[in-house]
Scaffold this active site. Structure first.
Site, PDB file in Angstrom:
ATOM      1  N   CYS A   2      85.186  16.948  70.480  1.00 43.86           N
ATOM      2  CA  CYS A   2      85.445  16.177  69.270  1.00 43.86           C
ATOM      3  C   CYS A   2      84.113  15.647  68.738  1.00 43.86           C
ATOM      4  O   CYS A   2      83.166  15.441  69.481  1.00 43.86           O
ATOM      5  CB  CYS A   2      86.369  14.986  69.461  1.00 43.86           C
ATOM      6  SG  CYS A   2      87.976  15.418  70.103  1.00 43.86           S
ATOM      7  N   ARG A  27      81.837  21.009  67.723  1.00 50.63           N
ATOM      8  CA  ARG A  27      82.389  20.222  68.825  1.00 50.63           C
ATOM      9  C   ARG A  27      83.909  20.295  68.895  1.00 50.63           C
ATOM     10  O   ARG A  27      84.520  19.837  69.860  1.00 50.63           O
ATOM     11  CB  ARG A  27      81.984  18.751  68.673  1.00 50.63           C
ATOM     12  CG  ARG A  27      80.493  18.535  68.620  1.00 50.63           C
ATOM     13  CD  ARG A  27      80.192  17.071  68.425  1.00 50.63           C
ATOM     14  NE  ARG A  27      80.456  16.326  69.618  1.00 50.63           N
ATOM     15  CZ  ARG A  27      79.573  16.088  70.574  1.00 50.63           C
ATOM     16  NH1 ARG A  27      78.358  16.537  70.457  1.00 50.63           N
ATOM     17  NH2 ARG A  27      79.900  15.404  71.642  1.00 50.63           N
ATOM     18  N   TRP A  74      89.008  18.432  69.114  1.00 49.52           N
ATOM     19  CA  TRP A  74      89.336  19.476  70.097  1.00 49.52           C
ATOM     20  C   TRP A  74      90.438  18.844  70.933  1.00 49.52           C
ATOM     21  O   TRP A  74      90.200  17.904  71.689  1.00 49.52           O
ATOM     22  CB  TRP A  74      88.121  19.826  70.949  1.00 49.52           C
ATOM     23  CG  TRP A  74      88.391  20.943  71.901  1.00 49.52           C
ATOM     24  CD1 TRP A  74      88.356  22.279  71.637  1.00 49.52           C
ATOM     25  CD2 TRP A  74      88.742  20.819  73.289  1.00 49.52           C
ATOM     26  NE1 TRP A  74      88.673  22.993  72.763  1.00 49.52           N
ATOM     27  CE2 TRP A  74      88.912  22.134  73.795  1.00 49.52           C
ATOM     28  CE3 TRP A  74      88.934  19.754  74.154  1.00 49.52           C
ATOM     29  CZ2 TRP A  74      89.256  22.392  75.112  1.00 49.52           C
ATOM     30  CZ3 TRP A  74      89.284  20.013  75.482  1.00 49.52           C
ATOM     31  CH2 TRP A  74      89.437  21.324  75.936  1.00 49.52           C
ATOM     32  N   ASN A  98      86.018  10.255  70.630  1.00 45.92           N
ATOM     33  CA  ASN A  98      85.637  11.485  71.327  1.00 45.92           C
ATOM     34  C   ASN A  98      85.692  11.183  72.820  1.00 45.92           C
ATOM     35  O   ASN A  98      85.065  10.230  73.266  1.00 45.92           O
ATOM     36  CB  ASN A  98      84.215  11.888  70.912  1.00 45.92           C
ATOM     37  CG  ASN A  98      83.626  12.942  71.819  1.00 45.92           C
ATOM     38  OD1 ASN A  98      84.362  13.768  72.374  1.00 45.92           O
ATOM     39  ND2 ASN A  98      82.316  12.933  71.990  1.00 45.92           N
ATOM     40  N   GLY A  99      86.446  11.980  73.583  1.00 45.87           N
ATOM     41  CA  GLY A  99      86.538  11.739  75.020  1.00 45.87           C
ATOM     42  C   GLY A  99      87.995  11.580  75.434  1.00 45.87           C
ATOM     43  O   GLY A  99      88.900  11.987  74.707  1.00 45.87           O
ATOM     44  N   GLU A 478      78.656  37.170  83.092  1.00 45.26           N
ATOM     45  CA  GLU A 478      78.316  36.665  81.760  1.00 45.26           C
ATOM     46  C   GLU A 478      78.849  37.608  80.668  1.00 45.26           C
ATOM     47  O   GLU A 478      79.374  37.163  79.650  1.00 45.26           O
ATOM     48  CB  GLU A 478      76.787  36.488  81.657  1.00 45.26           C
ATOM     49  CG  GLU A 478      76.267  36.022  80.312  1.00 45.26           C
ATOM     50  CD  GLU A 478      76.801  34.677  79.836  1.00 45.26           C
ATOM     51  OE1 GLU A 478      77.438  33.953  80.620  1.00 45.26           O
ATOM     52  OE2 GLU A 478      76.612  34.364  78.653  1.00 45.26           O
ATOM     53  N   LYS A 482      81.523  36.452  77.858  1.00 48.87           N
ATOM     54  CA  LYS A 482      81.279  36.595  76.423  1.00 48.87           C
ATOM     55  C   LYS A 482      82.429  37.358  75.772  1.00 48.87           C
ATOM     56  O   LYS A 482      82.917  36.975  74.712  1.00 48.87           O
ATOM     57  CB  LYS A 482      79.971  37.369  76.138  1.00 48.87           C
ATOM     58  CG  LYS A 482      78.665  36.675  76.335  1.00 48.87           C
ATOM     59  CD  LYS A 482      78.336  35.595  75.347  1.00 48.87           C
ATOM     60  CE  LYS A 482      78.848  34.285  75.849  1.00 48.87           C
ATOM     61  NZ  LYS A 482      77.948  33.476  76.621  1.00 48.87           N
ATOM     62  N   GLU A 485      85.717  35.171  75.655  1.00 48.53           N
ATOM     63  CA  GLU A 485      85.735  34.025  74.741  1.00 48.53           C
ATOM     64  C   GLU A 485      85.669  34.451  73.280  1.00 48.53           C
ATOM     65  O   GLU A 485      86.219  33.786  72.417  1.00 48.53           O
ATOM     66  CB  GLU A 485      84.682  32.968  75.090  1.00 48.53           C
ATOM     67  CG  GLU A 485      83.248  33.315  74.858  1.00 48.53           C
ATOM     68  CD  GLU A 485      82.297  32.142  75.182  1.00 48.53           C
ATOM     69  OE1 GLU A 485      81.164  32.421  75.572  1.00 48.53           O
ATOM     70  OE2 GLU A 485      82.683  30.973  75.030  1.00 48.53           O
ATOM     71  N   HIS A 501      88.224  45.854  97.626  1.00 45.62           N
ATOM     72  CA  HIS A 501      88.978  44.813  98.335  1.00 45.62           C
ATOM     73  C   HIS A 501      90.108  44.238  97.488  1.00 45.62           C
ATOM     74  O   HIS A 501      90.574  43.138  97.741  1.00 45.62           O
ATOM     75  CB  HIS A 501      88.026  43.714  98.816  1.00 45.62           C
ATOM     76  CG  HIS A 501      86.972  44.233  99.731  1.00 45.62           C
ATOM     77  ND1 HIS A 501      87.264  44.677 101.015  1.00 45.62           N
ATOM     78  CD2 HIS A 501      85.652  44.457  99.543  1.00 45.62           C
ATOM     79  CE1 HIS A 501      86.146  45.124 101.579  1.00 45.62           C
ATOM     80  NE2 HIS A 501      85.162  45.003 100.700  1.00 45.62           N
ATOM     81  N   LYS A 600      81.799  23.748  71.458  1.00 46.77           N
ATOM     82  CA  LYS A 600      80.443  23.980  71.956  1.00 46.77           C
ATOM     83  C   LYS A 600      80.077  23.020  73.087  1.00 46.77           C
ATOM     84  O   LYS A 600      79.463  23.400  74.070  1.00 46.77           O
ATOM     85  CB  LYS A 600      79.477  23.812  70.779  1.00 46.77           C
ATOM     86  CG  LYS A 600      78.036  24.094  71.112  1.00 46.77           C
ATOM     87  CD  LYS A 600      77.801  25.574  71.207  1.00 46.77           C
ATOM     88  CE  LYS A 600      76.395  25.929  71.613  1.00 46.77           C
ATOM     89  NZ  LYS A 600      76.371  27.238  72.280  1.00 46.77           N
TER      90      LYS A 600
HETATM   91  O1  M6R Z   1      76.220  22.914  77.240  1.00 46.47           O
HETATM   92  P1  M6R Z   1      76.421  23.581  78.586  1.00 46.47           P
HETATM   93  O2  M6R Z   1      75.430  24.647  78.844  1.00 46.47           O
HETATM   94  O3  M6R Z   1      76.490  22.587  79.709  1.00 46.47           O
HETATM   95  O4  M6R Z   1      77.846  24.243  78.472  1.00 46.47           O
HETATM   96  C1  M6R Z   1      78.435  24.865  79.574  1.00 46.47           C
HETATM   97  C2  M6R Z   1      79.580  25.760  79.148  1.00 46.47           C
HETATM   98  O5  M6R Z   1      80.577  25.005  78.529  1.00 46.47           O
HETATM   99  C3  M6R Z   1      79.129  26.856  78.197  1.00 46.47           C
HETATM  100  O6  M6R Z   1      78.114  27.623  78.734  1.00 46.47           O
HETATM  101  C4  M6R Z   1      80.326  27.779  77.837  1.00 46.47           C
HETATM  102  O7  M6R Z   1      80.722  28.492  78.966  1.00 46.47           O
HETATM  103  C5  M6R Z   1      79.937  28.711  76.687  1.00 46.47           C
HETATM  104  N1  M6R Z   1      80.948  28.682  75.680  1.00 46.47           N
HETATM  105  C6  M6R Z   1      79.774  30.121  77.103  1.00 46.47           C
HETATM  106  O8  M6R Z   1      79.433  30.949  76.041  1.00 46.47           O
END
Ligand code: M6R
Length: 605
Positions: A2, A27, A74, A98-99, A478, A482, A485, A501, A600
């Site tokens: 948020c 956010r 969010w 926010n929180g 990774e 990607k 998401e 396995h 983010k």
């Molecule tokens: O700001 P941060 O690097 O601590 O964030 C960690 C994760 O939330 C962040 O890397 C998230 O997995 C991304 N959306 C991946 O693309």
């Protein structure tokens, strides 16, 4: 998560609130809203979905008022609809938050027992109603202070009052809150970027602090309500230079910027003339480091796994890695000769920040590898190594990942050298390989057309697997992260040797399997695992830096990245995977910069 904003001014504030909310949308983008004070009444406008919708509402029915607060959400408590959108207002007060208020259910029951009615399903409304109750006997600041005493959890708040029409109160516990200053106008915001077009003069609230803004002044209070002074920071233009330029999406721009951002990072740490790495002031004598513990979430955690392979390869230091949301709840044995490294792009991730707090309470030395240097994690750690990637707006992390890897690699090299785990010749050779990285990244990015073709293989896919061994394993993770998401397609990252396995059962005719196979000590083994997948009908998309490997008819699609050095191959192998996720998301018509359900900066636990 948020984003919140508040403006106290001598002119109408609603359009500036909208502009700031657009900057805060990274956010959260489930709903948006604002409240202004007009003729001593609270005027709320809210919508589900994006700030654009809120703007349309304001065009039809403008909101006047020189004091106002705004919010992008969010969702945590309650579905993302108009009723649950912030601000949450009573007759007397309006609140953006926010929180998370962890004891909101308990407080709600107490208030309901007194006959107080709730409109929404959110945790925030308890704050509104507690302040409303407290205002019956207190002034605004005391009412907020009394309310804060009853709240558990981590949050940042912005509050306006019907009968005190010249003030905004801000409060911080856990979640970040910046304060901005200008002539006849003052601001609060979840970050300085939200205030960018209005001011470059910024202060940050520390945990437990409150502030009272009018258009002419800002007063700060500590957790005991004692007046305090705050330092004002002047933000440079560089810290703010963000737009999409010629690109359609921030994410693609950020992918394409990587040769430059990695070069900046190398230039910051490597003294090219002396062939040395300028990392000094270790919080522990490097010779005495017993163990390095690397902690992060999501992409940042994938950086930690990659660094584990590097530290093991280059140094004699014991290494452990942990996901922050696990680390913070485990029964750990802390050791003052261990170095705890926290990796985070935003520097605000709640779980990572909480894990750092635990280390601090246990008096061990901490280092943070962050992009946002004024962030909570950076400010709370003993030692900060910035990644110098510049602001990353795309929710899917790309250039920050490469920045994290670059800094971690540089740190490993320096540690290995000062501990005499590697000799000077190897140190210098590795530095010179590192300097080739920006150009090699450029070459990888030039292969975008091929990646676009590869993306077509996912048009009808129901899922996918990403396989790698050694330091290609975290890159497989990774790549899968990607893809899921951005394109909402199921993707699993696996160590190639682990397939037999269990996961091999998932392989069926035509399932896309991305095999990441640099020419390293694992190459032949990875190829054997690939054969096992081929034998079961998997559709192989092969990524390598091996010039000699000829692509045979069993490989549906092959991509080659340049080869510099085995240690650096994980960095180069990441690039096609970032572009792949981007192009699959485009084919599937997904919102690349704002994937569904995500945000983010993850400031909830
Ligand atoms: O700001 P941060 O690097 O601590 O964030 C960690 C994760 O939330 C962040 O890397 C998230 O997995 C991304 N959306 C991946 O693309």
């Amino acid at each position: 998560m948020c984003g919140i904003i508040g403006i106290a001014s001598n002119k109408s504030v609603s359009m500036n609130i909208i502009n700031s909310l657009k900057k805060l949308e990274y956010r959260g983008y489930d709903s948006a809203g604002l409240a202004t004070l007009t003729n001593e009444s609270i005027n709320e406008k809210k919508c589900s979905g994006r700030v654009e919708e809120l703007e349309k509402i304001l065009f039809k029915t403008p909101s006047e008022g020189n004091i106002g607060i705004g919010h992008v959400r969010w969702a945590t408590h309650g579905v993302p609809n108009v009723i649950n959108a912030h601000p949450h207002s009573s007759e007397q007060v309006s609140v953006v938050h926010n929180g998370i208020i962890e004891n909101s259910d308990e407080i709600k029951k107490e208030l309901e027992a007194k006959g107080i009615k709730f409109k929404s399903q959110t945790d925030t409304e308890v704050v509104t109603l507690l302040i409303t109750e407290a205002l019956k006997i207190n002034k605004p600041l005391e009412s907020v202070f009394e309310t804060l005493k009853k709240l558990k959890g981590s949050f940042a708040l912005g509050i306006i009052f019907k009968n005190f029409s010249n003030i905004i109160i801000g409060a911080r516990r856990g979640s970040p809150l910046a304060v901005g200053y200008s002539k006849e106008e003052n601001y609060i915001g979840s970050d300085s970027y939200a205030l960018k077009s209005m001011t470059n003069k910024i202060s940050y609230l520390d945990d437990g602090e409150l502030c009272v803004l009018t258009k002419d002044e800002v007063n700060f209070y500590n957790k005991n309500l004692k007046k305090i002074n705050k330092k004002i920071l002047i933000m440079s233009e560089d810290e703010y230079s963000i737009d999409k330029g010629e690109y359609k999406h921030f994410m693609f721009k950020e992918i394409m910027e990587q040769p430059e951002t990695v070069k900046n990072c190398i230039d910051e740490y490597v003294d090219s003339l002396k062939n040395n790495i300028n990392i000094l002031n270790f919080p522990i004598d490097p010779q005495k480091i017993n163990k390095i513990v690397l902690i992060g979430c999501g992409t940042a955690y994938n950086s930690c796994i990659t660094a584990k392979y590097w530290l093991e390869e280059l140094t004699s230091i014991d290494v452990e890695i942990d996901i922050a949301s696990e680390f913070r709840y485990r029964k750990l044995k802390f050791n003052s000769n261990n170095l705890y490294i926290f990796v985070s792009q935003s520097g605000e991730t709640a779980d990572t920040a909480a894990a750092l707090d635990i280390c601090k309470k246990n008096n061990v030395k901490t280092c943070s590898i962050v992009n946002v240097i004024e962030s909570t994690i950076a400010r709370n750690s003993d030692w900060v190594l910035p990644i110098h990637a510049g602001t990353e707006i795309g929710v899917a992390s790309t250039k920050a990942f490469l920045g994290q890897l670059t800094v971690l690699y540089i740190l490993c090299l320096k540690l290995a050298f000062v501990r005499q785990d590697i000799n000077e010749k190897t140190y210098i050779k590795n530095i010179s390989n590192l300097k080739k990285l920006p150009d090699a990244i450029k070459k990888c990015l030039a292969g975008e057309n091929n990646v676009q073709l590869m993306a077509k293989e996912f048009i009808t896919a129901k899922g996918s697997m990403f396989l790698g061994r050694g330091s290609s394993f975290p890159i497989a993770l990774e790549g899968a992260l990607k893809l899921k998401e951005l394109s909402y397609l199921h993707a699993e990252g696996y160590p190639a040797g682990e397939m037999k396995h269990g996961p091999l059962a998932l392989i069926e005719e035509g399932l896309p399997v991305i095999v990441i196979a640099p020419k390293d000590k694992y190459f032949e083994k990875t190829i054997s695992n690939m054969q096992e997948v081929i034998a079961r009908g998997g559709k192989i998309l092969f990524i390598t830096d091996n010039k000699k490997e000829s692509l045979n008819e069993n490989i549906r699609f092959g991509l080659r990245v340049p080869h510099i050095d085995n240690l650096l191959s994980p960095i180069l192998l990441t690039l096609p995977l970032q572009m792949l996720a981007y192009h699959v998301a485009l084919i599937k018509n997904c919102d690349v910069d704002k994937p569904r359900n995500l945000a983010k900066s993850v400031t909830v636990e």
